[in-house]
Design a protein around this motif. Structure first.
Motif, PDB file in Angstrom:
ATOM      1  N   VAL A   1       0.832  -1.205   0.000  1.00  0.00           N
ATOM      2  CA  VAL A   1       0.000   0.000   0.000  1.00  0.00           C
ATOM      3  C   VAL A   1       0.863   1.250   0.000  1.00  0.00           C
ATOM      4  O   VAL A   1       0.654   2.185  -0.778  1.00  0.00           O
ATOM      5  CB  VAL A   1      -0.954  -0.004   1.215  1.00  0.00           C
TER       6      VAL A   1
ATOM      7  N   ILE B   1       2.686   1.811  -3.347  1.00  0.00           N
ATOM      8  CA  ILE B   1       1.776   2.323  -4.377  1.00  0.00           C
ATOM      9  C   ILE B   1       1.472   3.789  -4.138  1.00  0.00           C
ATOM     10  O   ILE B   1       1.508   4.614  -5.068  1.00  0.00           O
ATOM     11  CB  ILE B   1       0.469   1.497  -4.403  1.00  0.00           C
ATOM     12  N   LEU B   2       1.177   4.147  -2.901  1.00  0.00           N
ATOM     13  CA  LEU B   2       0.865   5.540  -2.580  1.00  0.00           C
ATOM     14  C   LEU B   2       2.048   6.456  -2.885  1.00  0.00           C
ATOM     15  O   LEU B   2       1.868   7.588  -3.356  1.00  0.00           O
ATOM     16  CB  LEU B   2       0.478   5.661  -1.104  1.00  0.00           C
TER      17      LEU B   2
ATOM     18  N   LYS C   1       2.092   6.996  -6.654  1.00  0.00           N
ATOM     19  CA  LYS C   1       0.988   7.889  -7.038  1.00  0.00           C
ATOM     20  C   LYS C   1       1.311   9.338  -6.672  1.00  0.00           C
ATOM     21  O   LYS C   1       1.034  10.263  -7.446  1.00  0.00           O
ATOM     22  CB  LYS C   1      -0.315   7.454  -6.356  1.00  0.00           C
TER      23      LYS C   1
ATOM     24  N   ARG D   1      -9.442   0.839  -4.238  1.00  0.00           N
ATOM     25  CA  ARG D   1      -9.079   1.917  -3.300  1.00  0.00           C
ATOM     26  C   ARG D   1      -8.065   2.890  -3.903  1.00  0.00           C
ATOM     27  O   ARG D   1      -7.962   4.036  -3.471  1.00  0.00           O
ATOM     28  CB  ARG D   1      -8.524   1.319  -2.005  1.00  0.00           C
ATOM     29  N   PHE D   2      -7.310   2.439  -4.924  1.00  0.00           N
ATOM     30  CA  PHE D   2      -6.304   3.300  -5.550  1.00  0.00           C
ATOM     31  C   PHE D   2      -6.787   3.914  -6.864  1.00  0.00           C
ATOM     32  O   PHE D   2      -6.049   4.656  -7.508  1.00  0.00           O
ATOM     33  CB  PHE D   2      -5.016   2.505  -5.810  1.00  0.00           C
TER      34      PHE D   2
END
Length: 369
Positions: A28, A31-32, A35, A56-57
């Protein structure tokens, strides 16, 4: 190419196994971080049927065409990581700018329905059907089809169709020609034509494996030629499911997707596209009861979003869409990290001549509304 080189090429497009062992929170955060680093240069569309761990993404959620159109409007994104299946990523590639890169996080995420109509089968069918019926057929293809099938439709004067606009598109098509060849989902074609008042006795089925028109009667009575394809998820809802739910609770409302079989649709209280299902539940009274016949990830998400209503799957033993579910948290992370390394994997690029004809079919639909 040697067998060794072929194996190496295939392995290069596969996610390394160690991604499967990563702790969820670490994935998570990675990925964040990507982004945040890329900002508007990265766009992640997520189809309604995706797992929550992926949704959620998502920067946008919706059905396949809606997401492709949103991607088309996003000219700032350099990379589009499409969380859906292959034909959806193809449509996004065809509608976006040449310099934008569309990737599919797992290239195994296909669609069994789209794979039920390939170009060789379609060319052979068209040759035989036009010999039978002459120049009286116009092709329509569900957007859940490959770019090649969309291109075939565009070249032959036809258009694409969604489950939301199928009624309008069949009405338009029947004003152009006497007959319709509807690809690749027989159930959407049958349910829509029946809704327009065309009797089942005027519908035939083309079997692409047997290369045979399945029809009893005078073939000149045929108005709708249905390709023998189906959705492997929606075809598993049955009338028995409806009877079981209704016996348990006669007050419950049944709403199903028109990719379900004709008997399921006609025995349900409501039917409609994914958007219609979502909108219907959103507008429903608190305390109302619903059994929904569509993909399980979406049903569960609707249940979670509406604690004031009694909602369940029409078939509680239903599995989620297996090909859609190939895209998971590890594959999304791997795909984004490949982009970050400058080595994007799973790039979707439709050949120019195919894209031009396919976009013609899409634009015809969009011009009709």
């Amino acid at each position: 190419m040697s067998i060794l080189n072929l194996i190496n090429d295939l392995n290069a497009g596969m996610m390394p196994d160690h991604y499967k062992e990563l702790p969820e929170e670490e994935m998570v955060q990675r990925i964040l971080r990507i982004k945040k680093t890329y900002g508007e240069r990265l766009f992640i569309p997520g189809h309604h049927y995706q797992k929550d761990e992926v949704i959620r993404f998502a920067d946008a959620t919706g059905d396949s065409l809606q997401l492709a159109q949103v991607a088309q409007q996003n000219t700032k994104a350099e990379y589009i990581a499409f969380c859906g299946v292959h034909f959806m990523a193809e449509t996004a590639d065809m509608l976006t700018l040449d310099e934008q890169v569309v990737v599919l996080p797992d290239m195994r995420a296909g669609c069994s329905m789209a794979d039920m109509a390939n170009m060789q089968q379609t060319n052979r069918a068209w040759e035989q059907l036009t010999q039978l019926f002459g120049d009286t057929i116009i092709p329509l293809t569900y957007v859940n089809s490959t770019a090649e099938i969309k291109a075939f439709t565009g070249r032959n004067g036809g258009a694409t169709v969604t489950s939301s606009n199928a009624t309008r598109m069949l009405t338009w098509a029947l004003a152009q020609k006497e007959r319709i060849l509807f690809l690749p989902d027989q159930h959407l074609g049958r349910n829509t034509a029946y809704e327009l008042g065309i009797p089942l006795t005027q519908m035939a089925v083309w079997d692409p494996i047997a290369e045979k028109l399945m029809y009893e009667g005078d073939i000149q009575d045929v108005k709708i030629i249905l390709w023998k394809g189906h959705c492997s998820v929606h075809e598993k809802f049955t009338v028995r499911n409806i009877q079981h739910v209704k016996r348990r609770d006669p007050e419950i409302n049944i709403i199903v997707h028109p990719e379900c079989t004709h008997d399921v649709v006609t025995n349900s209280d409501y039917s409609g596209s994914t958007k219609k299902i979502i909108d219907t539940i959103n507008a429903a009274e608190p305390g109302s009861k619903w059994a929904i016949g569509t993909e399980m990830n979406l049903v569960q998400r609707i249940i979670n979003e509406h604690p004031d209503k009694q909602i369940e799957s029409l078939n509680p033993d239903m599995c989620p869409c297996l090909t859609m579910n190939r895209i998971d948290l590890p594959h999304l992370l791997w795909s984004l990290e490949q982009i970050d390394k400058g080595e994007p994997t799973g790039v979707i690029k439709v050949e120019k001549d195919i894209a031009e004809d396919a976009v013609t079919a899409l634009n015809r639909m969009l011009s009709i509304g």
